[in-house]
Design a protein around this motif. Structure first.
Motif, mmCIF file in Angstrom:
data_model
loop_
_atom_site.group_PDB
_atom_site.id
_atom_site.type_symbol
_atom_site.label_atom_id
_atom_site.label_comp_id
_atom_site.label_asym_id
_atom_site.label_seq_id
_atom_site.Cartn_x
_atom_site.Cartn_y
_atom_site.Cartn_z
ATOM 1 N N VAL A 96 28.966 -33.510 30.841
ATOM 2 C CA VAL A 96 30.313 -34.077 30.703
ATOM 3 C C VAL A 96 31.018 -33.549 29.451
ATOM 4 O O VAL A 96 32.146 -33.067 29.509
ATOM 5 C CB VAL A 96 30.248 -35.627 30.718
ATOM 6 C CG1 VAL A 96 31.616 -36.229 30.463
ATOM 7 C CG2 VAL A 96 29.697 -36.109 32.055
ATOM 8 N N HIS A 97 30.329 -33.620 28.294
ATOM 9 C CA HIS A 97 30.976 -33.164 27.055
ATOM 10 C C HIS A 97 31.094 -31.639 27.022
ATOM 11 O O HIS A 97 32.152 -31.100 26.719
ATOM 12 C CB HIS A 97 30.141 -33.586 25.831
ATOM 13 C CG HIS A 97 30.211 -35.058 25.545
ATOM 14 N ND1 HIS A 97 29.468 -35.662 24.566
ATOM 15 C CD2 HIS A 97 30.938 -36.050 26.112
ATOM 16 C CE1 HIS A 97 29.740 -36.962 24.529
ATOM 17 N NE2 HIS A 97 30.620 -37.214 25.476
ATOM 18 N N ASP A 98 29.973 -30.979 27.309
ATOM 19 C CA ASP A 98 29.848 -29.557 27.058
ATOM 20 C C ASP A 98 30.448 -28.745 28.221
ATOM 21 O O ASP A 98 31.520 -28.142 28.109
ATOM 22 C CB ASP A 98 28.335 -29.305 26.926
ATOM 23 C CG ASP A 98 28.030 -28.030 26.214
ATOM 24 O OD1 ASP A 98 28.962 -27.280 25.975
ATOM 25 O OD2 ASP A 98 26.851 -27.775 25.917
ATOM 26 N N PHE A 99 29.794 -28.818 29.382
ATOM 27 C CA PHE A 99 30.289 -28.111 30.565
ATOM 28 C C PHE A 99 31.700 -28.591 30.933
ATOM 29 O O PHE A 99 32.598 -27.785 31.216
ATOM 30 C CB PHE A 99 29.320 -28.343 31.747
ATOM 31 C CG PHE A 99 29.812 -27.791 33.053
ATOM 32 C CD1 PHE A 99 29.578 -26.468 33.415
ATOM 33 C CD2 PHE A 99 30.535 -28.593 33.934
ATOM 34 C CE1 PHE A 99 30.062 -25.964 34.614
ATOM 35 C CE2 PHE A 99 31.022 -28.091 35.137
ATOM 36 C CZ PHE A 99 30.784 -26.776 35.466
ATOM 37 N N GLY A 100 31.911 -29.917 30.888
ATOM 38 C CA GLY A 100 33.198 -30.501 31.294
ATOM 39 C C GLY A 100 34.340 -30.031 30.406
ATOM 40 O O GLY A 100 35.423 -29.685 30.895
ATOM 41 N N ALA A 101 34.112 -30.006 29.090
ATOM 42 C CA ALA A 101 35.179 -29.582 28.162
ATOM 43 C C ALA A 101 35.525 -28.120 28.395
ATOM 44 O O ALA A 101 36.697 -27.725 28.353
ATOM 45 C CB ALA A 101 34.727 -29.802 26.723
ATOM 46 N N ARG A 102 34.501 -27.300 28.635
ATOM 47 C CA ARG A 102 34.763 -25.876 28.917
ATOM 48 C C ARG A 102 35.556 -25.735 30.215
ATOM 49 O O ARG A 102 36.506 -24.943 30.295
ATOM 50 C CB ARG A 102 33.430 -25.109 29.017
ATOM 51 C CG ARG A 102 33.610 -23.646 29.358
ATOM 52 C CD ARG A 102 32.286 -22.939 29.476
ATOM 53 N NE ARG A 102 31.647 -22.754 28.188
ATOM 54 C CZ ARG A 102 31.950 -21.758 27.352
ATOM 55 N NH1 ARG A 102 32.856 -20.877 27.687
ATOM 56 N NH2 ARG A 102 31.341 -21.642 26.193
ATOM 57 N N ALA A 103 35.176 -26.530 31.226
ATOM 58 C CA ALA A 103 35.874 -26.454 32.524
ATOM 59 C C ALA A 103 37.361 -26.780 32.346
ATOM 60 O O ALA A 103 38.234 -26.083 32.881
ATOM 61 C CB ALA A 103 35.225 -27.415 33.522
ATOM 62 N N VAL A 104 37.662 -27.829 31.564
ATOM 63 C CA VAL A 104 39.071 -28.219 31.356
ATOM 64 C C VAL A 104 39.801 -27.107 30.600
ATOM 65 O O VAL A 104 40.936 -26.738 30.955
ATOM 66 C CB VAL A 104 39.165 -29.566 30.593
ATOM 67 C CG1 VAL A 104 40.614 -29.878 30.244
ATOM 68 C CG2 VAL A 104 38.575 -30.695 31.432
ATOM 69 N N ALA A 105 39.158 -26.552 29.577
ATOM 70 C CA ALA A 105 39.809 -25.494 28.787
ATOM 71 C C ALA A 105 40.068 -24.262 29.661
ATOM 72 O O ALA A 105 41.161 -23.670 29.609
ATOM 73 C CB ALA A 105 38.939 -25.132 27.586
ATOM 74 N N GLU A 106 39.081 -23.883 30.478
ATOM 75 C CA GLU A 106 39.275 -22.700 31.343
ATOM 76 C C GLU A 106 40.390 -22.939 32.347
ATOM 77 O O GLU A 106 41.191 -22.054 32.641
ATOM 78 C CB GLU A 106 37.958 -22.374 32.070
ATOM 79 C CG GLU A 106 36.942 -21.739 31.132
ATOM 80 C CD GLU A 106 35.591 -21.469 31.795
ATOM 81 O OE1 GLU A 106 34.752 -20.821 31.155
ATOM 82 O OE2 GLU A 106 35.376 -21.933 32.944
ATOM 83 N N SER A 107 40.435 -24.174 32.854
ATOM 84 C CA SER A 107 41.447 -24.500 33.841
ATOM 85 C C SER A 107 42.849 -24.472 33.198
ATOM 86 O O SER A 107 43.805 -23.941 33.790
ATOM 87 C CB SER A 107 41.131 -25.887 34.398
ATOM 88 O OG SER A 107 41.914 -26.144 35.491
ATOM 89 N N ALA A 108 42.952 -25.030 31.975
ATOM 90 C CA ALA A 108 44.247 -25.030 31.273
ATOM 91 C C ALA A 108 44.668 -23.592 30.964
ATOM 92 O O ALA A 108 45.842 -23.231 31.111
ATOM 93 C CB ALA A 108 44.145 -25.849 29.987
#
Ligand SMILES: NC(=O)c1ccc[n+]([C@@H]2O[C@H](COP(=O)([O-])OP(=O)(O)OC[C@H]3O[C@@H](n4cnc5c(N)ncnc54)[C@H](OP(=O)(O)O)[C@@H]3O)[C@@H](O)[C@H]2O)c1
Length: 322
Positions: A96-108
């Motif tokens: 949630v913190h690690d993979f999830g934060a990267r996913a949101v950043a890549e998507s943005a």
């Protein structure tokens, strides 16, 4: 004449404690808000915070990249407030913190929109706490993917529905003793949720510096013991303090960690071993509430407005009980 629609802001974690206040701060400014949550049917409580059609809830889970992309599509700004206090089932800190934060950043980045990422004071990839180390890795991932993302690191956040003062207010109601973990010496800088929401809203307004890390603490540095004393003062209760060495609290946290909703985990005790206050560098560089011209609310003003329900009737006093 062309009518321009207000900007659309997608908030991951918008249904949580801080999320609700961010939603309110944004709708007040006239933004349209898309709250991206795992269970949109549970986000109806947000509707009164905005006008008709101003808030929409969509399904998204940070562990599934496609759902993140779907929630980001068409937005003008993305905010990631998702965080865990403890792990359960597939809800792992790393996912949630690690993979999830990267996913949101890549998507943005793919959508070409700015990102405001919520971290925490103490975020450090080298921390012995899983919460803090995954928050630290998340910051590094966000920075790597989207260098201009704005990162917000609060100390412990207080306000109605908070997890800290409410927990000890309730404990003081039913227990004759309160635990001073590690002797109660750890320092915090409790920051009001409304002040945190104001900073995030200013980030969406575009007045914060891209690529900057803001550290948010309230006006007072308090030890863990002083925080508990404030709870007792506001609720008008007298309770004994029992000092728990860190090793005993870690053991207790390990056992309580098996509960579905643990009141304390071993990882939280590890976190408590380090002070949680704004750094000198952030103060010097004005990357703080005061630096942004915001006068922080104090716990003395705000705590009575929501800890009243744990109060002994008519016993509120501005003095700490002896
Ligand atoms: N509260 C504090 O004192 C404090 C201090 C420093 C930093 N922070 C940080 O501030 C952020 C918000 O904290 P908070 O206190 O508001 O937390 P919270 O009340 O627990 O809210 C967390 C939010 O994340 C959502 N969420 C959890 N797992 C998800 C997933 N896999 N995919 C999508 N959404 C998910 C939750 O919604 P569902 O579970 O319904 O999906 C909820 O909306 C967190 O990053 C936290 O680490 C908080």
């Amino acid at each position: 004449m062309t009518i321009t629609k207000p900007k659309l802001v997608t908030i991951f974690g918008g249904s949580g404690f801080i999320g609700r206040h961010v939603v309110r701060a944004l709708t007040k400014r006239g933004y349209r808000v898309r709250v991206a949550v795992r269970h949109p049917e549970l986000a109806f409580h947000l509707q009164p915070l905005g006008g008709v059609g101003q808030i929409q809830a969509v399904q998204a889970n940070l562990r599934y990249r496609w759902s993140v992309d779907r929630a980001v599509a068409g937005s003008d700004h993305v905010i990631n407030l998702v965080g865990l206090l403890f792990e359960s089932g597939k809800q792992k800190f790393s996912a949630v913190h690690d993979f999830g934060a990267r996913a949101v950043a890549e998507s943005a980045r793919a959508a070409g929109v700015p990102l405001t990422h919520m971290s925490a004071l103490g975020a450090d990839p080298h921390s012995h706490s899983l919460y803090a180390s995954t928050k630290g890795r998340a910051e590094a991932a966000v920075r790597n993917v989207l260098p201009e993302a704005i990162i917000i690191r609060p100390s412990i956040v207080f306000g109605p529905e908070d997890n800290f003062f409410n927990k000890f207010g309730n404990m003081a109601r039913i227990s004759p003793v309160l635990p001073l973990i590690g002797g109660g010496h750890t320092k915090f800088q409790p920051v009001y949720v409304g002040d945190v929401a104001e900073v995030i809203a200013r980030s969406v307004d575009g007045v914060l510096k891209p690529g900057e890390v803001y550290e948010l603490g309230g006006g007072e540095v308090l030890t863990f013991k002083q925080c508990l004393e404030a709870v007792l003062r506001v609720t008008g209760r007298k309770r004994w303090f029992v000092s728990l060495p860190f090793w005993v609290a870690r053991l207790q946290g390990r056992l309580l960690g098996y509960l579905p909703k643990p009141p304390l985990t071993r990882d939280q005790v590890v976190l408590l071993q380090k002070d949680n206050i704004v750094s000198h560098a952030a103060k010097a560089e004005n990357r703080t509430l005061e630096g942004l011209g915001i006068q922080p609310q104090t716990i003395e003003t705000i705590l009575p407005s929501y800890l009243w329900r744990f109060r002994v009737h008519g016993q509120y006093s501005s003095q700490t009980p002896a």
